[in-house]
Design a protein around this motif. Structure first.
Motif: not given
Length: 162
Positions: A116-130
């Motif tokens: 599951s891709v969680d973070t790209i270039k220090n941008v995280s999906g977090g609890g409200s996005a993916y």
């Protein structure tokens, strides 16, 4: 003269027999459905505040290592999706990150045999996005290590709010 004709017939029959015997092998090699030949795709990473990356990348399926998920194959054979190794979206992201010097991270889920891709270039999906994965404008129906890419595909990882 009769002997010469007989000899030619034997030689012709032998050559024809060898050609027919090898024909299925040649036809099979040409029709192999999945190969891990490198393909060039366009990769786009769209974050919540705009474009994070866009470029052409040559990729093939390979092992991927993330800080959170460890090292696992990401070559299209994951989950039995393809019978042989092929280029995949997550492998393309990994190749772009290594070649263009940015980071990404993902969690490995053994039950899905995929990241599951969680973070790209220090941008995280977090609890409200993916990070949604799409190819040619359509979300992939399987994980990013299972979907087969073809040359010229448009691959996008898009930060998507719930």
């Amino acid at each position: 003269m009769h002997r010469t004709s007989a000899r030619r017939a034997v030689i012709a029959s032998t050559v024809l027999g060898l050609a027919l015997a090898s024909a299925p092998t040649v036809a099979h090699a040409d029709s192999t459905p999945g190969t891990n030949a490198a393909v060039k795709v366009t990769l786009t990473v769209q974050g919540p505040d705009g474009l994070l990356f866009k470029g052409k990348i040559r990729t093939r399926g390979h092992e991927v290592t993330t800080a959170t998920g460890g090292t696992h194959r990401c070559d299209g054979t994951n989950g039995g999706a393809n019978p042989s190794t092929v280029p995949t979206p997550t492998a393309a992201l990994d190749d772009a990150a290594r070649k263009r010097h940015f980071t990404w991270d993902g969690t490995w889920y053994a039950s899905f045999d995929d990241y599951s891709v969680d973070t790209i270039k220090n941008v995280s999906g977090g609890g409200s996005a993916y990070w949604n994965i799409s190819v040619n404008g359509t979300s992939t129906p399987v994980g990013g290590c299972q979907f087969k890419l073809n040359a010229g595909d448009q691959v996008a990882f898009t930060w998507t709010a719930f």
